[in-house]
Every structure is written in C-alpha cells, then in structure tokens.
Design a protein around this motif. Structure first.
Motif, mmCIF file in Angstrom:
data_model
loop_
_atom_site.group_PDB
_atom_site.id
_atom_site.type_symbol
_atom_site.label_atom_id
_atom_site.label_comp_id
_atom_site.label_asym_id
_atom_site.label_seq_id
_atom_site.Cartn_x
_atom_site.Cartn_y
_atom_site.Cartn_z
ATOM 1 N N TRP A 4 0.578 -1.344 0.052
ATOM 2 C CA TRP A 4 -0.368 -0.188 -0.120
ATOM 3 C C TRP A 4 0.927 0.861 0.210
ATOM 4 C CZ3 TRP A 4 -5.181 -0.381 -0.170
ATOM 5 C CH2 TRP A 4 -6.062 -1.180 -0.001
ATOM 6 N N THR A 6 1.106 5.805 1.127
ATOM 7 C CA THR A 6 0.658 6.980 1.843
ATOM 8 C C THR A 6 0.923 8.457 1.566
ATOM 9 O OG1 THR A 6 1.717 6.388 3.606
ATOM 10 C CG2 THR A 6 0.111 5.026 3.418
ATOM 11 N N VAL A 41 4.005 -1.012 3.960
ATOM 12 C CA VAL A 41 2.997 0.114 3.671
ATOM 13 C C VAL A 41 4.263 1.038 3.616
ATOM 14 C CG1 VAL A 41 1.743 2.268 4.503
ATOM 15 C CG2 VAL A 41 1.257 -0.158 5.250
ATOM 16 N N LEU A 61 -3.892 3.765 0.346
ATOM 17 C CA LEU A 61 -4.416 3.034 2.178
ATOM 18 C C LEU A 61 -4.521 4.314 2.910
ATOM 19 C CD1 LEU A 61 -4.251 1.358 4.480
ATOM 20 C CD2 LEU A 61 -2.129 2.535 5.147
#
Length: 274
Positions: A4, A6, A41, A61
């Motif tokens: 993911w 961010t 992430v 995310l």
C-alpha cells in the motif's frame, strides 16, 4: 494488495509542518499495524503533481484530498471517506472550515475593504480544483458578478503561499486562503502577511477529508480511523503545532455543501471564476 502507499500532500505549508504530518502518519501506520492492519506500506514524501491520479490508485491506504475533487471530480467512485480533521484555527468550527478573503495593503488603501469593492481587481488562485481557493471564492463573488465577470484577471498560481506572494509582490490584489493554511502561515511565516489585509470569509464547508481506496476492507478502514485518533492523541505538542483537535466522522453526503456552492454560483450566472 501486496503493498500500500500513503501520502499527506495538503497542509505541508513549511518543511516543519511536513515533518509533523509525516510523524503523525507514521504513528497512525504503527497503530494500524498493531491492530492487525497491513504492514507493507510505503510513505510517499513527494507524490508528484498529479494528485487526482494519486487519489485514484487502488493501492492508496491513506491520503488527504480536497473536498472539491472528492465531491465534484468523481473521487467518491475511487475512495472511501475515513475522517475529517478538526482544527483550532480562526474560521474553523468542528470539522468545517472557511476561506479568508484577503487583499493587498495597496488595494485596501485604494478602497478594497469589502469583497464587493474588489470588482475589477486582479485575483490570485491556487488552482482550478480547489474548493478553498476557487470554488468558495466563486461562490462569494457570484452575487456581485455581472455578465459572468467580476475580476479583471485571474492568475492560477499553484498554492495558497504563491497567492499571498502574488499579493505581496503587487501582481495580484485579492485571494481566498484556506483558514488552516493561513493559521500555519501566521505561526511560521508571518512576514508573508505584512502587506495583506482581511476583508471577510467565505461560507463554511466540510474540511479536507482523509480517504482510503475502496479496495481496503471495511474492517481495516475502521481500524485505520481508530489509528488516526490514536496518532493525534499520542503527541499533544505535535497536535498543538498542527492546530489539530482531532478527527471527526462525517458522511459523504456532508460534502454536498461544496457542490451546493458551485450550483448557487451557476444559478447566479457565474459558472467560472473570472
């Protein structure tokens, strides 16, 4: 999703603010992982200029978007709403905010002490897809526009910081500045406001939402909301520096207020900021 991503691109007014937001993001990701969320992430410090493409990525995310693309540019098809920050800043009420209407000191001295008196002046705006800089200003100006025009020109300058710099440099006269951004500037860059005067505020609207991809399962989205709350509470001095009171759970229908601003401007014959 194998990995993911961010990014928090919206309120990095200074490098210090950017570092504080990244630290809060990392704390949220840690809390999320401890609650059973994904651990793989990647944090994007520089997500690039095409933020709409970023927000549409299925591996997103967590990010923060503006209410205008969320409501008006189809982002609801790609993301689910997580939470909306509530800020301690003049113009904020809970998770709602306003833009502050500002003019240059020169324009003020020449009589631009109300928005109506700004007719024929030069506007500076951060971007076409901004609620705070464009949509809210268009809504505020619409009652005074004639035949679809109000300003002599509109310069699209890329950021609220650049809009304030344009006022200070004498190449623009009026702008609408997100009140949270303006509070950050008062805290960290007050010199940018020496030649700027406040003449009012726009209508209130829901603040900039934190979102995640629809690909994230509902149970993980709930964990991520809780992780944001924990990250905010984890460091009180950081939250104070970010003027962050906490996160509020709004619904997507709350953001209809942004579309209403656009509709009301169109109804008054003012579909474009001009």
């Amino acid at each position: 999703m194998s990995q993911w991503i961010t990014a928090l691109p919206m309120y990095n007014v200074t490098p210090h603010h950017g570092a504080l937001w990244r630290a809060l993001l990392e704390d949220a990701l840690d809390a999320f992982a401890q609650a059973g969320g994904p651990r793989d992430v990647a944090v994007l410090d520089n997500p690039g200029d095409d933020l709409l493409a970023l927000w549409r990525r299925p591996d997103l995310l967590l990010s923060q978007t503006c209410g205008f693309p969320y409501r008006m540019l189809g982002l609801t098809d790609a993301v689910q709403l997580l939470a909306t920050p509530a800020f301690d800043a003049e113009g904020c009420e809970g998770a709602h905010y306003r833009s502050t209407l500002v003019v240059s000191a020169r324009a003020w001295a020449q009589g631009a002490v109300t928005l109506a008196a700004c007719c024929g002046l030069r506007a500076a705006c951060n971007g076409h897809d901004s609620h705070s800089g464009m949509n809210a200003l268009r809504h505020a100006v619409a009652p005074y526009a004639r035949e679809g025009r109000f300003f002599s020109s509109v310069a699209w300058v890329g950021s609220h910081l650049n809009a304030l710099r344009a006022l200070g440099a004498g190449v623009a006269d009026v702008a609408a500045i997100d009140c949270v951004t303006l509070a950050y500037i008062r805290d960290a860059l007050p010199e940018l406001l020496h030649d700027v005067r406040t003449i009012g505020a726009t209508a209130s609207a829901p603040g900039l939402p934190f979102v995640t991809s629809h690909a994230l399962p509902a149970e993980d989205a709930a964990r991520l909301r809780d992780a944001l709350d924990l990250a905010c509470a984890a460091d009180a001095p950081r939250a104070k520096a970010l003027r962050l009171r906490g996160f509020v759970r709004l619904s997507s229908t709350d953001y209809a207020a942004i579309e209403q601003c656009a509709d009301e401007a169109r109804a008054l014959g003012y579909p474009e900021l001009a």
